[in-house]
Design a protein around this motif. Structure first.
Motif, short mmCIF file in Angstrom:
data_model
loop_
_atom_site.label_atom_id
_atom_site.label_comp_id
_atom_site.label_asym_id
_atom_site.label_seq_id
_atom_site.Cartn_x
_atom_site.Cartn_y
_atom_site.Cartn_z
N THR A 1 0.85 -1.19 0.00
CA THR A 1 0.00 0.00 0.00
C THR A 1 0.89 1.23 0.00
O THR A 1 1.83 1.34 0.77
CB THR A 1 -0.91 0.01 1.25
N ASP A 2 0.56 2.16 -0.91
CA ASP A 2 1.27 3.43 -1.00
C ASP A 2 0.24 4.53 -0.85
O ASP A 2 -0.43 4.90 -1.81
CB ASP A 2 1.99 3.53 -2.35
N GLY A 3 0.09 5.04 0.37
CA GLY A 3 -0.96 6.02 0.63
C GLY A 3 -2.31 5.34 0.54
O GLY A 3 -2.57 4.37 1.23
N GLU A 4 -3.16 5.82 -0.35
CA GLU A 4 -4.49 5.23 -0.52
C GLU A 4 -4.53 4.15 -1.58
O GLU A 4 -5.53 3.47 -1.74
CB GLU A 4 -5.49 6.32 -0.86
N LEU A 5 -3.45 4.00 -2.34
CA LEU A 5 -3.43 3.02 -3.42
C LEU A 5 -2.78 1.72 -2.97
O LEU A 5 -1.82 1.71 -2.22
CB LEU A 5 -2.66 3.57 -4.62
N GLY A 6 -3.32 0.61 -3.47
CA GLY A 6 -2.72 -0.69 -3.21
C GLY A 6 -2.20 -1.27 -4.52
O GLY A 6 -2.77 -1.04 -5.59
N PHE A 7 -1.09 -1.99 -4.44
CA PHE A 7 -0.50 -2.59 -5.63
C PHE A 7 -0.19 -4.06 -5.37
O PHE A 7 0.24 -4.43 -4.27
CB PHE A 7 0.81 -1.88 -6.01
N LEU A 8 -0.39 -4.87 -6.38
CA LEU A 8 -0.03 -6.27 -6.34
C LEU A 8 1.24 -6.43 -7.17
O LEU A 8 1.29 -6.00 -8.32
CB LEU A 8 -1.14 -7.13 -6.94
N TYR A 9 2.26 -7.02 -6.57
CA TYR A 9 3.50 -7.33 -7.29
C TYR A 9 3.54 -8.84 -7.47
O TYR A 9 3.42 -9.59 -6.49
CB TYR A 9 4.72 -6.87 -6.49
N VAL A 10 3.68 -9.29 -8.70
CA VAL A 10 3.65 -10.72 -8.97
C VAL A 10 4.77 -11.10 -9.94
O VAL A 10 4.90 -10.51 -11.00
CB VAL A 10 2.26 -11.15 -9.50
N PRO A 11 5.59 -12.08 -9.55
CA PRO A 11 6.60 -12.58 -10.48
C PRO A 11 5.99 -13.65 -11.39
O PRO A 11 5.22 -14.49 -10.93
CB PRO A 11 7.66 -13.19 -9.56
N GLY B 1 8.00 -18.35 -17.71
CA GLY B 1 7.53 -19.38 -18.61
C GLY B 1 7.93 -20.76 -18.13
O GLY B 1 7.71 -21.75 -18.81
N GLY B 2 8.55 -20.85 -16.98
CA GLY B 2 8.95 -22.14 -16.44
C GLY B 2 10.46 -22.21 -16.27
O GLY B 2 11.17 -21.21 -16.41
N PRO B 3 10.96 -23.39 -15.95
CA PRO B 3 12.40 -23.56 -15.70
C PRO B 3 13.25 -23.05 -16.86
O PRO B 3 12.95 -23.28 -18.03
CB PRO B 3 12.55 -25.07 -15.55
N GLY B 4 14.29 -22.31 -16.52
CA GLY B 4 15.23 -21.81 -17.53
C GLY B 4 14.78 -20.56 -18.26
O GLY B 4 15.47 -20.09 -19.16
N THR B 5 13.64 -20.01 -17.89
CA THR B 5 13.18 -18.78 -18.54
C THR B 5 13.29 -17.62 -17.56
O THR B 5 13.19 -17.82 -16.35
CB THR B 5 11.72 -18.88 -19.03
N PRO B 6 13.50 -16.41 -18.05
CA PRO B 6 13.64 -15.26 -17.15
C PRO B 6 12.35 -14.97 -16.39
O PRO B 6 11.26 -15.22 -16.88
CB PRO B 6 13.98 -14.10 -18.08
N VAL B 7 12.51 -14.45 -15.20
CA VAL B 7 11.37 -14.04 -14.37
C VAL B 7 11.18 -12.55 -14.54
O VAL B 7 12.13 -11.78 -14.55
CB VAL B 7 11.64 -14.37 -12.89
N ARG B 8 9.93 -12.13 -14.68
CA ARG B 8 9.58 -10.72 -14.74
C ARG B 8 8.64 -10.43 -13.58
O ARG B 8 7.82 -11.27 -13.23
CB ARG B 8 8.88 -10.36 -16.04
N VAL B 9 8.74 -9.25 -13.01
CA VAL B 9 7.85 -8.85 -11.93
C VAL B 9 6.92 -7.78 -12.47
O VAL B 9 7.36 -6.78 -13.02
CB VAL B 9 8.63 -8.32 -10.71
#
Length: 89
Positions: free
Chosen positions: A63-73, A76-84
Motif C-alpha cells: 500500500t502506497d498512501g491510498e493506493l494498493g499494488f499487487l506485485y507478482v513474479p 515461462g517455467g524452468p530456464g526462462t527469465p522471471v519478470r515482476v
C-alpha cells in the motif's frame, strides 16, 4: 487468485468477498465475471504475453498512501527469465 495456464498464460482475478465460494465471486479485467467465457485476467491474460508468461510466483501486496499494488513474479517455467509485474488494486 491466479491460475497458471499454458493456453492463456497466467490469469489473475480479484474478489470483493471475504470467503469466495465459486468462480463467479471473482472479477477480471474491466470488472468481468471470471465465470464468463472470455473474461481476461487483471493486466490481461499472461500480462499481455500469454505464450511467454505461464507460471506465477509468490505475490505480495503493498500500500502506497491510498493506493494498493499487487506485485507478482511470472515466468515461462524452468530456464526462462522471471519478470515482476505491478498491478494496481
Amino acid at each position: 487468485m491466479g491460475f497458471d495456464n499454458a493456453v492463456d498464460g497466467v490469469v489473475i482475478y480479484r474478489s470483493a468477498v471475504e470467503v469466495p465460494a465459486s468462480r463467479s465471486d471473482f472479477t477480471g479485467q474491466g470488472g468481468c465475471l471470471a465465470s464468463t467465457a472470455g473474461c481476461a485476467g487483471l493486466g490481461g491474460n499472461g500480462f499481455g504475453q500469454p505464450s511467454v508468461h505461464t507460471r506465477l510466483g509468490e505475490a505480495a501486496t503493498v500500500t502506497d498512501g491510498e493506493l494498493g499494488f499487487l506485485y507478482v513474479p511470472v515466468s515461462g517455467g524452468p530456464g526462462t527469465p522471471v519478470r515482476v509485474y505491478r498491478q494496481r488494486d
